[in-house]
Design an enzyme around this catalytic site. Structure first.
Site, PDB file in Angstrom:
ATOM      1  N   SER A 106       0.829  -1.204   0.000  1.00  0.00           N
ATOM      2  CA  SER A 106       0.000   0.000   0.000  1.00  0.00           C
ATOM      3  C   SER A 106       0.861   1.251   0.000  1.00  0.00           C
ATOM      4  O   SER A 106       0.599   2.206  -0.747  1.00  0.00           O
ATOM      5  CB  SER A 106      -0.924   0.008   1.225  1.00  0.00           C
ATOM      6  N   HIS A 133      -3.680   6.195   3.250  1.00  0.00           N
ATOM      7  CA  HIS A 133      -3.993   4.767   3.380  1.00  0.00           C
ATOM      8  C   HIS A 133      -5.314   4.569   4.113  1.00  0.00           C
ATOM      9  O   HIS A 133      -6.153   3.749   3.714  1.00  0.00           O
ATOM     10  CB  HIS A 133      -2.855   4.073   4.130  1.00  0.00           C
TER      11      HIS A 133
END
Length: 208
Positions: free
Chosen positions: A14, A40
């Site tokens: 991520s 995120h």
């Protein structure tokens, strides 16, 4: 279908995906960590253009955490999202009084929100602490008033209330007038996950 199952691998991947979105913002390593965790948590790279971090925010937050500071939250969702195990290892605890019956009674009597009443209840405990506000603009307005009128001085304000009534205004006031270091996101966006992610981003700089 093949997909990543390992939690750390998911997080690392991520961050790799987020990195290019931050390339043009001239951020230092610590700021990148805060930006990345906010993006995120939101799943939204557009946050990169609205995040505002006071120049002393990260250093002040780190110093407070090293000293075992507590974290005071406007809603339980923020408190829940903070890594309380790591915070306890550093000597602090996370608190929220929005569901406290006394706070509810005081809020009703004064005609204010529970989050405002909770901040008043925390009072001088906010000195040297981290304040994390993800839901209630009224709580952020109240903390800023306490700073101005009562000389309360948190080490760091994470002020990211979400919504359409007072949210943008409270964060603009934080950004333009606060004598206390802060992390915020301008406009209507924000929320409890963003507040918790911001706090955790700073805390994780001290290890996990």
């Amino acid at each position: 279908m093949e997909y990543i199952k390992d939690p750390m691998a998911i997080e690392n991947r991520s961050m790799e995906i987020i990195a290019p979105y931050l390339a043009g913002f001239n951020l230092d390593e610590q700021a990148i960590k805060v930006y990345s965790r906010i993006i995120h948590a939101a799943g939204d790279p557009d946050y990169a253009s609205i995040i505002k971090i006071h120049p002393e925010a990260i250093a002040s937050g780190l110093a407070a955490l090293k000293n075992g500071c507590d974290i005071f939250c406007d809603v339980e969702m923020v408190r829940t999202g903070i890594n309380k195990r790591r915070l306890a290892e550093l000597g602090g605890q996370a608190y929220c009084l929005v569901a406290d019956e006394t706070v509810a009674q005081e809020a009703k009597a004064a005609g204010i929100t529970r989050s405002m009443a909770a901040m008043r209840k925390f009072g001088d405990k906010l000195n040297g602490a981290i304040v994390a506000i993800g839901n209630a603009p009224t709580a952020l307005f109240e903390v800023l008033a306490m700073i101005k009128e009562n000389n309360v001085k948190p080490a760091l304000i994470v002020g990211v209330p979400v919504g359409f009534v007072g949210a943008a205004e409270s964060k603009e006031l934080l950004h333009t007038t606060s004598p206390v270091p802060y992390i915020t996101v301008l406009g209507n966006k924000g929320g409890s996950p963003i507040a918790a992610a911001s706090v955790n981003a700073v805390m994780y700089m001290l290890g996990r």
